[in-house]
Enzyme design. Structure first.
Site, PDB file in Angstrom:
ATOM      1  N   LYS A 275      -4.275 -10.807  -7.144  1.00  0.00           N
ATOM      2  CA  LYS A 275      -5.554 -11.124  -6.485  1.00  0.00           C
ATOM      3  C   LYS A 275      -6.652 -10.139  -6.902  1.00  0.00           C
ATOM      4  CE  LYS A 275      -5.209  -8.564  -2.282  1.00  0.00           C
ATOM      5  NZ  LYS A 275      -5.595  -8.175  -1.049  1.00  0.00           N
TER       6      LYS A 275
ATOM      7  N   LYS B 275     -10.806  -4.523  -5.017  1.00  0.00           N
ATOM      8  CA  LYS B 275     -11.821  -3.532  -5.362  1.00  0.00           C
ATOM      9  C   LYS B 275     -11.218  -2.326  -6.062  1.00  0.00           C
ATOM     10  CE  LYS B 275     -12.698  -3.708  -0.524  1.00  0.00           C
ATOM     11  NZ  LYS B 275     -13.380  -3.604   0.642  1.00  0.00           N
TER      12      LYS B 275
ATOM     13  N   LYS C  57       0.829  -1.217   0.000  1.00  0.00           N
ATOM     14  CA  LYS C  57       0.000   0.000   0.000  1.00  0.00           C
ATOM     15  C   LYS C  57       0.854   1.254   0.000  1.00  0.00           C
ATOM     16  CE  LYS C  57      -4.510  -1.402   1.452  1.00  0.00           C
ATOM     17  NZ  LYS C  57      -5.656  -1.180   2.318  1.00  0.00           N
TER      18      LYS C  57
HETATM   19  P1  TYM Z   1     -10.427  -6.379   3.386  1.00  0.00           P
HETATM   20  O1  TYM Z   1     -11.497  -5.365   3.581  1.00  0.00           O
HETATM   21  O2  TYM Z   1      -9.309  -6.066   2.454  1.00  0.00           O
HETATM   22  O3  TYM Z   1     -11.065  -7.741   2.915  1.00  0.00           O
HETATM   23  C1  TYM Z   1     -12.150  -8.341   3.605  1.00  0.00           C
HETATM   24  C2  TYM Z   1     -12.000  -9.850   3.587  1.00  0.00           C
HETATM   25  O4  TYM Z   1     -11.964 -10.332   2.241  1.00  0.00           O
HETATM   26  C3  TYM Z   1     -10.789 -11.119   2.033  1.00  0.00           C
HETATM   27  N1  TYM Z   1     -10.339 -10.915   0.634  1.00  0.00           N
HETATM   28  C4  TYM Z   1     -10.170 -11.908  -0.234  1.00  0.00           C
HETATM   29  N2  TYM Z   1     -10.343 -13.234  -0.119  1.00  0.00           N
HETATM   30  C5  TYM Z   1     -10.112 -13.996  -1.220  1.00  0.00           C
HETATM   31  N3  TYM Z   1      -9.711 -13.477  -2.408  1.00  0.00           N
HETATM   32  C6  TYM Z   1      -9.523 -12.153  -2.569  1.00  0.00           C
HETATM   33  N4  TYM Z   1      -9.153 -11.661  -3.745  1.00  0.00           N
HETATM   34  C7  TYM Z   1      -9.747 -11.305  -1.453  1.00  0.00           C
HETATM   35  N5  TYM Z   1      -9.670  -9.964  -1.254  1.00  0.00           N
HETATM   36  C8  TYM Z   1     -10.031  -9.751   0.023  1.00  0.00           C
HETATM   37  C9  TYM Z   1      -9.783 -10.580   3.020  1.00  0.00           C
HETATM   38  O5  TYM Z   1      -8.769 -11.527   3.301  1.00  0.00           O
HETATM   39  C10 TYM Z   1     -10.674 -10.316   4.224  1.00  0.00           C
HETATM   40  O6  TYM Z   1     -10.903 -11.491   4.963  1.00  0.00           O
HETATM   41  N6  TYM Z   1      -7.697  -5.764   7.484  1.00  0.00           N
HETATM   42  C11 TYM Z   1      -8.885  -6.364   6.974  1.00  0.00           C
HETATM   43  C12 TYM Z   1     -10.146  -5.909   7.677  1.00  0.00           C
HETATM   44  C13 TYM Z   1     -10.096  -6.063   9.143  1.00  0.00           C
HETATM   45  C14 TYM Z   1     -10.230  -7.270   9.875  1.00  0.00           C
HETATM   46  C15 TYM Z   1     -10.143  -6.907  11.242  1.00  0.00           C
HETATM   47  C16 TYM Z   1     -10.403  -8.583   9.489  1.00  0.00           C
HETATM   48  C17 TYM Z   1      -9.940  -5.061  10.048  1.00  0.00           C
HETATM   49  N7  TYM Z   1      -9.957  -5.562  11.311  1.00  0.00           N
HETATM   50  C18 TYM Z   1     -10.225  -7.874  12.268  1.00  0.00           C
HETATM   51  C19 TYM Z   1     -10.486  -9.538  10.504  1.00  0.00           C
HETATM   52  C20 TYM Z   1     -10.388  -9.183  11.862  1.00  0.00           C
HETATM   53  C21 TYM Z   1      -9.020  -6.012   5.497  1.00  0.00           C
HETATM   54  O7  TYM Z   1      -8.504  -5.038   5.047  1.00  0.00           O
HETATM   55  O8  TYM Z   1      -9.837  -6.818   4.800  1.00  0.00           O
END
Ligand code: TYM
Length: 335
Positions: free
Chosen positions: A197, A200, A115
């Site tokens: 991957k 969004k 990032k």
């Molecule tokens: P975020 O918002 O990027 O993504 C949310 C969830 O989706 C999963 N994910 C994917 N899984 C499979 N293939 C993909 N291409 C893909 N893109 C995203 C992510 O692994 C995630 O599970 N830091 C976290 C949010 C967060 C969080 C937490 C999660 C904040 N606090 C506490 C768990 C526990 C994040 O940015 O996810």
């Protein structure tokens, strides 16, 4: 006293729109696990602030995420579904945990490195301490399991390290959480560049399937999905990343295994296969989209869920926060 059910915690950033990677890597599994565990799911809006947001769009996106969680099957009367920013304990615990986290370990985080390259003009301190806030999210609720996609595993691991370090000094304050990574769908790849991957923020509009895309759009994107110059539908992520990604997606939404998918399309070529994947995804998402549309008209219901769940989350989070504050020696409030 033994806890009746184990605690499960997860969340998503409230940025942009929920996509197929988020759904297959996380949300679909959350729904599947929601009976077995006591579940808490957050809209991680504080994390979203590490990238500059348009305030109006941000609020709308956050509400869309909340509604999609419910539309996909998370029952806000059985699970806690809440906004991270509505529970101030997150920011308070994150501060304390910052003081138990080393610069070196944060600097090693892959997401931070990626990032900070991508947003080179805005490498803010929040981006750097992002995993500490995530650790606070998880530890506040004494979570046993954290279901996430593969890209978040490193963040759950640093959370464990911070918790163990803290417990080593002050006794068993935090439950040490386990990452829970689904066997299939933990890393859904871009349809346009299957070595990357699905995300969004991809600039290519054909790379990402969004949960609210209509059937025509879904079919169009799958028809354009990048594959290879062969014709056989065979699972081989190394040499055939595009086809293997489509097979993974198809498998996740139909429950079929790779072998039966290969034989289903044997001799048919990629054209038929891509249409079948598109149809299966569109059919899978259709009831969620229908429920989403209904829920957008039930504003009062959604708002009452947000209010009740914010309160439930705050109650649990504050219990842990008070314990931590006491352990580190902050002066107790006079009541
Ligand atoms: P975020 O918002 O990027 O993504 C949310 C969830 O989706 C999963 N994910 C994917 N899984 C499979 N293939 C993909 N291409 C893909 N893109 C995203 C992510 O692994 C995630 O599970 N830091 C976290 C949010 C967060 C969080 C937490 C999660 C904040 N606090 C506490 C768990 C526990 C994040 O940015 O996810």
């Amino acid at each position: 006293m033994e806890k009746e059910k184990k605690i499960l915690y997860s969340g998503m950033q409230a940025t942009g729109t929920l996509h197929l990677g988020n759904y297959l890597g996380a949300l679909k599994n959350w729904v599947a696990l929601s009976e077995e565990y006591d579940c808490i799911y957050g809209i991680m809006d504080l994390h979203s602030l590490t990238v500059r947001q348009d305030p109006t769009a941000f609020r709308q996106n956050a509400r869309r995420f909340y509604t999609l969680y419910v539309a996909a099957g998370l029952d806000p009367e059985k699970n806690i579904v809440y906004y991270q920013s509505h529970v101030s304990a997150h920011a308070e615990l994150a501060w304390i945990l910052n003081c138990f986290t080393y610069m070196g370990e944060l600097g090693r985080m892959t997401q931070y490195k990626d990032k900070s390259q991508k947003h080179a003009d805005n490498v803010n301190a929040g981006l750097f301490t992002y995993p500490v806030l995530m650790a606070a999210d998880i530890l506040l609720y004494q979570a046993d399991a954290v279901p996430v996609g593969a890209d978040q595993k490193q963040h759950v691991e640093i959370c464990r390290d911070i918790a163990q370090r803290f417990n080593g000094i002050y006794g068993d304050v935090f439950t040490i959480p386990e990452p829970f990574i689904a066997k299939a769908g933990a890393k859904v790849m871009s349809l346009a560049e299957p070595e990357k991957k699905m995300s969004k923020s991809d600039e290519n509009p054909n790379a990402t399937i969004f949960a609210l895309d209509d059937k025509d759009t879904i079919l169009r994107k799958f028809k354009r999905a990048v594959t290879d110059s062969e014709t056989d539908v065979r699972f081989d992520p190394e040499n055939k990343p595009g086809v293997s990604n489509l097979m993974t997606i198809y498998s996740c939404v139909t429950g079929k295994d790779m072998e039966s998918i290969s034989s289903e399309f044997s001799g048919k070529g990629y054209g038929d296969f891509k249409i079948a994947v598109g149809e299966a995804v569109a059919d899978h998402l259709a009831p969620i989209q229908k429920r989403y549309d209904e829920l957008t008209k039930e504003k009062a219901y959604i708002e009452s869920c947000i209010k009740t769940n914010d309160e439930k989350a705050a109650y649990l989070a504050n219990k842990t926060l008070r314990k931590v504050q006491k352990k580190v020696g902050l002066t107790e409030r006079i009541r």
